[in-house]
Enzyme design. Structure first.
Site, PDB file in Angstrom:
ATOM      1  N   TYR A 141     103.679 -63.310  20.447  1.00  0.00           N
ATOM      2  CA  TYR A 141     103.377 -63.688  19.064  1.00  0.00           C
ATOM      3  C   TYR A 141     102.038 -63.104  18.600  1.00  0.00           C
ATOM      4  CZ  TYR A 141     107.182 -67.131  19.276  1.00  0.00           C
ATOM      5  OH  TYR A 141     108.401 -67.745  19.400  1.00  0.00           O
ATOM      6  N   LYS A 186     110.490 -65.168  33.212  1.00  0.00           N
ATOM      7  CA  LYS A 186     111.623 -64.238  33.266  1.00  0.00           C
ATOM      8  C   LYS A 186     111.196 -63.106  34.201  1.00  0.00           C
ATOM      9  CE  LYS A 186     115.695 -62.794  31.776  1.00  0.00           C
ATOM     10  NZ  LYS A 186     116.939 -63.460  32.188  1.00  0.00           N
ATOM     11  N   ASP A 219     116.426 -68.448  31.166  1.00  0.00           N
ATOM     12  CA  ASP A 219     117.827 -68.674  30.793  1.00  0.00           C
ATOM     13  C   ASP A 219     118.413 -69.838  31.589  1.00  0.00           C
ATOM     14  OD1 ASP A 219     117.265 -66.877  32.818  1.00  0.00           O
ATOM     15  OD2 ASP A 219     119.011 -65.614  32.497  1.00  0.00           O
ATOM     16  N   ASP A 243     108.305 -72.091  22.750  1.00  0.00           N
ATOM     17  CA  ASP A 243     108.724 -72.339  21.375  1.00  0.00           C
ATOM     18  C   ASP A 243     110.212 -72.699  21.346  1.00  0.00           C
ATOM     19  OD1 ASP A 243     108.701 -72.449  18.646  1.00  0.00           O
ATOM     20  OD2 ASP A 243     108.443 -70.301  18.311  1.00  0.00           O
ATOM     21  N   ASP A 247     112.222 -76.779  21.099  1.00  0.00           N
ATOM     22  CA  ASP A 247     113.209 -77.162  20.068  1.00  0.00           C
ATOM     23  C   ASP A 247     114.495 -77.645  20.729  1.00  0.00           C
ATOM     24  OD1 ASP A 247     111.612 -76.656  17.873  1.00  0.00           O
ATOM     25  OD2 ASP A 247     113.190 -75.581  16.791  1.00  0.00           O
TER      26      ASP A 247
END
Ligand code: NAD
Length: 353
Positions: A141, A186, A219, A243, A247
């Site tokens: 970001y 990851k 994942d 992020d 959610d």
């Protein structure tokens, strides 16, 4: 105690829920004999409309000298052109950076009475009590962005010290809870994740040998969060993965409107905000759920003002109001008449003791 709290209502339902949190903080001040001074400042679309900038200098100055900052939400269709040079969320990213708040802490627990509001089966939700610690000021970001007619890129960079400090925050929180840390990366694909894993392994082995560490690829973590959410204690991860996972985790609690967050750095000053956005679809209708903003105010009392009893009193009041049957539309059962944003707040204040 005396404290200055900056309020940044922002856009959409931000002003509605921030006013509810302010009322609860004022009630806490009366009850526990503190003096809280509130200073309301501009951010986001409201700031763009008034000053042309998403984070005016006056807002930065006020935040940098306050004990804590409580934010509503920013953004909305009026300012949603992704190609616009000035956008509301730039104000939020800049504020997080200016305050040096690199650790975003999001607790997720499920009120027993709200298990039915979640799309997951009640038996999967039994015992869910987890905390996601998201790195907030690094990663993709904040990396350099490029764009030509046929190509775009976003650079993802992590420095060792950024990983070390966030892992330490998460490990300390795990030590105060059930002693389990899950690091999400990851590392099978990304070099930044391989560094993340090396640094995490080193810090945990050297400084927190008593904490049980699990490592998951992002994942797989997304899947395990839905399959076995009650197994997680503290999850630590980088900015973008956090992020997305937070959610997803919010759905365990039944509604985005329930959950708070704290963004902390190396000082007591913190930035507190509900995890939801500005919800333009319900803005101005008086039906937004204020619980996430009010629970954020509880985190403010705990982390920035060291008022643990007051924080716990607010959290208990939210639980008591829900147990007593008060529900905004997003968490009401089909057979229940929902209460408004301000009625929910009245009930929480009534339950404060
Ligand atoms: P959102 O969180 O605003 O809304 C998603 C859904 O959840 C909507 O149906 C909304 O009505 C509902 N919802 C959210 N908060 C609620 C509450 N307190 N009570 C009841 N229902 C609630 O996400 P979105 O629709 O993707 O984004 C809307 C705007 O908010 C966009 O401009 C986005 O950029 C912005 N946004 C801001 C922040 C922030 O300020 N931190 C975070 C996320 C999104």
């Amino acid at each position: 105690m005396e404290a200055v709290i900056v309020l940044l209502p922002g856009d959409g339902i931000g002003p509605d829920v921030t006013e509810c949190a302010r009322r609860v903080l004022a009630a806490v001040a009366r009850k526990f004999e503190h003096q809280f001074e509130f200073s309301e400042q501009l951010i986001g679309g409201a700031a763009i409309d008034t000053t042309g900038e998403p984070l005016p200098q006056a807002t930065i100055d006020a935040c940098e000298t306050a004990h804590a900052v409580l934010l509503g939400a920013v953004g909305g269709p009026k300012w949603s052109d992704p190609n616009a040079a000035v956008r509301p969320e730039q104000g939020l990213l800049k504020l997080r950076s200016a305050l040096g708040v690199y650790a975003n802490i999001r607790p997720v627990s499920v009120h027993d009475e709200l298990a039915g509001a979640s799309p997951l089966k009640a038996e999967i939700l039994d015992g869910v009590d987890l905390l996601v610690v998201r790195e907030l000021t690094g990663g993709i970001y904040f990396g350099e962005k490029t764009r030509s007619e046929s190509k775009a890129s976003d650079l993802c960079i992590y420095h060792t010290h950024e990983i070390e400090r966030i892992v330490r925050v998460a490990a300390r929180l795990a030590a105060d809870r059930r002693g389990r840390l899950c690091s999400v990366d990851k590392a099978n694909v990304l070099e930044t994740s391989r560094l993340w894993r090396d640094v995490t392994d080193r810090i945990m082995a050297a400084e927190f040998p008593d904490i049980e560490v699990e490592t998951l690829l992002v994942d797989a973590a997304a899947m395990h969060l839905l399959r076995r959410p009650a197994d997680f204690d503290v999850i630590v991860t980088e900015n973008m993965f956090g992020d997305i996972l937070t959610d997803e985790a919010s759905m365990l609690a039944g509604s985005l409107g329930m959950l708070p967050s704290a963004s902390l750095g190396d000082t007591a000053r913190g930035l507190y905000e509900p995890i939801h956005g500005s919800a333009p679809d319900i803005a101005g209708r008086g039906i937004a759920n204020p619980c996430g903003a009010i629970a954020s105010a509880a985190m403010l009392l705990r982390h920035s003002l060291a008022l643990e009893s007051e924080a716990a009193a607010v959290e208990s009041a939210v639980s008591a109001a829900i147990s007593g049957g008060a529900r905004t539309a997003d968490i009401a059962r089909p057979d229940q008449a929902p209460v408004s944003t301000s009625e929910m707040t009245d009930e929480i204040i009534r339950c404060l003791n």
